[in-house]
Design an enzyme around this catalytic site. Sequence first.
Site, PDB file in Angstrom:
ATOM      1  CB  SER A  35       8.756  66.855 -20.372  1.00 12.80           C
ATOM      2  OG  SER A  35       7.817  65.984 -19.790  1.00 12.80           O
ATOM      3  CG  ASP A 325       7.561  60.719 -25.971  1.00  6.66           C
ATOM      4  OD1 ASP A 325       6.570  60.827 -25.219  1.00  6.66           O
ATOM      5  OD2 ASP A 325       8.590  61.412 -25.822  1.00  6.66           O
ATOM      6  CG  HIS A 328       6.243  63.785 -23.495  1.00  3.71           C
ATOM      7  ND1 HIS A 328       7.353  62.959 -23.513  1.00  3.71           N
ATOM      8  CD2 HIS A 328       6.355  64.545 -22.372  1.00  3.71           C
ATOM      9  CE1 HIS A 328       8.105  63.211 -22.450  1.00  3.71           C
ATOM     10  NE2 HIS A 328       7.514  64.146 -21.737  1.00  3.71           N
TER      11      HIS A 328
END
Length: 350
Positions: A35, A325, A328
Site C-alpha cells: 500500500s 490514516d 499511511h
Amino acid sequence: MAYSSYVSGLWLTLLLTSFSTAKAKIPAVIVFGDSSVDSGNNNDIQTVLKSNFRPYGRDFEGGRPTGRFCNGRIPPDFVSEAFGLKPAIPAYLDPAYNIQDFATGVCFASAGTGYDNITAMVLNVMPLWKEVEMFKDYQKKLRAHVGVKKAKTIVREALYLLSLGTNDFLENYYIFPARRVRYTDNQYQDFLVGLAETFIREIYALGARKMSLTGPPPMGCLPLERATNILGQNDCVEMYNNVALQFNGKLKSMATKLNKELPGLKLLNADAYSIFQDIITKPSSFGFEVANRACCSTGTFEMSYLCRQENPFTCSDASKYVFWDAFHPTEKTNKIISDHLIPQLLSTFA
C-alpha cells in the site's frame, strides 16, 4: 558584465539540457509492492482493503479517490515526475488506462501484500508472485504496442521501485501464530530476505536492471501501533522499530551481494527509515503539528473502510498531519520522503 551574464546563462542552459537528456534515459517507472506504493490495483480485486472512496484522494487532482491509501499522491508519483515522466503512475488493473498509458509507467503493487505469500492471504490481496505475473502480461502487451526491440529497451532501461515488508511483520508475523511457531524474529527476517532476493532475481531474469529497494519505515510509530500500545503510554513500539532497522540492514547487505553477482544490475538500497523517523520525532521541523495521530476519523485505529468522510473527527487540513490514516502517511509526508530519496535516485539512474 554582459559577457559574464552570457556565460552564466549558457552554462545554466547546458546544465539543464544535460539534466533533461539524463532524465530521458529512464523511459518508464514500474512499481512493485504494497500500500505504500499501490495506486489502485486493489480496487479491482475481491478484498476489504480498498481506498477508492472519499476522503481518500480528496487532495489528489480533481479530488478523486483513486485507490491510493493517501489524501493525495504517493512516492512513485513524485519519483516519476522527477524523472520527467508523468505526475501520477496508473494501476495496471485500472480499466481507465491502457498499454499506451502503461508504456511510460505502471503500478503492479497491491495494498496489504508482502514478500510472504501468507501475508497476502490475510486480507485476500495479490501475492508478490501475482504482481510478477502481471509484469509478464504487461511485457506481452508492450511488445504488441511498440514492437519487440523498443519494448526490450523500455523494460531494460525502466526504473523499478520495490517497496514492501511492513505487512509481513504487522499483519502476519506479530498477529498470527503460523510463522512465529516456525521462526524467531531474526529467522523470519532472514526468510523474508531470501524471498526478496528470489523476487529480484526473477524480475532481473525478465529484463529489469535498474531497481530501487525500500523496506519498512519506523513501523512501531504508526498510529495504529501507538493506539494499541496502552501499557507503553501510547508511545512508539520500539521493538517493531528495531525489527525494521535490522531487516533494512539485511536488505542492504542482500542488495550489495546481488550488485556483485548479477551483471548489469543497479540495485539501490533506498532506505526511507531515517527521514521518516526524523519527521515523526521532530514534526515541527518539517511543518507538521501532529505526528502521533492520523488525520482520518479519530486518527488512531482507522484505515480503509473505517476511514470515513462523515466522521466528525476527520481533520480539515491534512498538511498538518504526518499520517493520513492509522497506517499511511499524508501526501505532504510522502513528498518530503520522496524529495529526500530523489537526488540519490537521479544520481544513480539518470
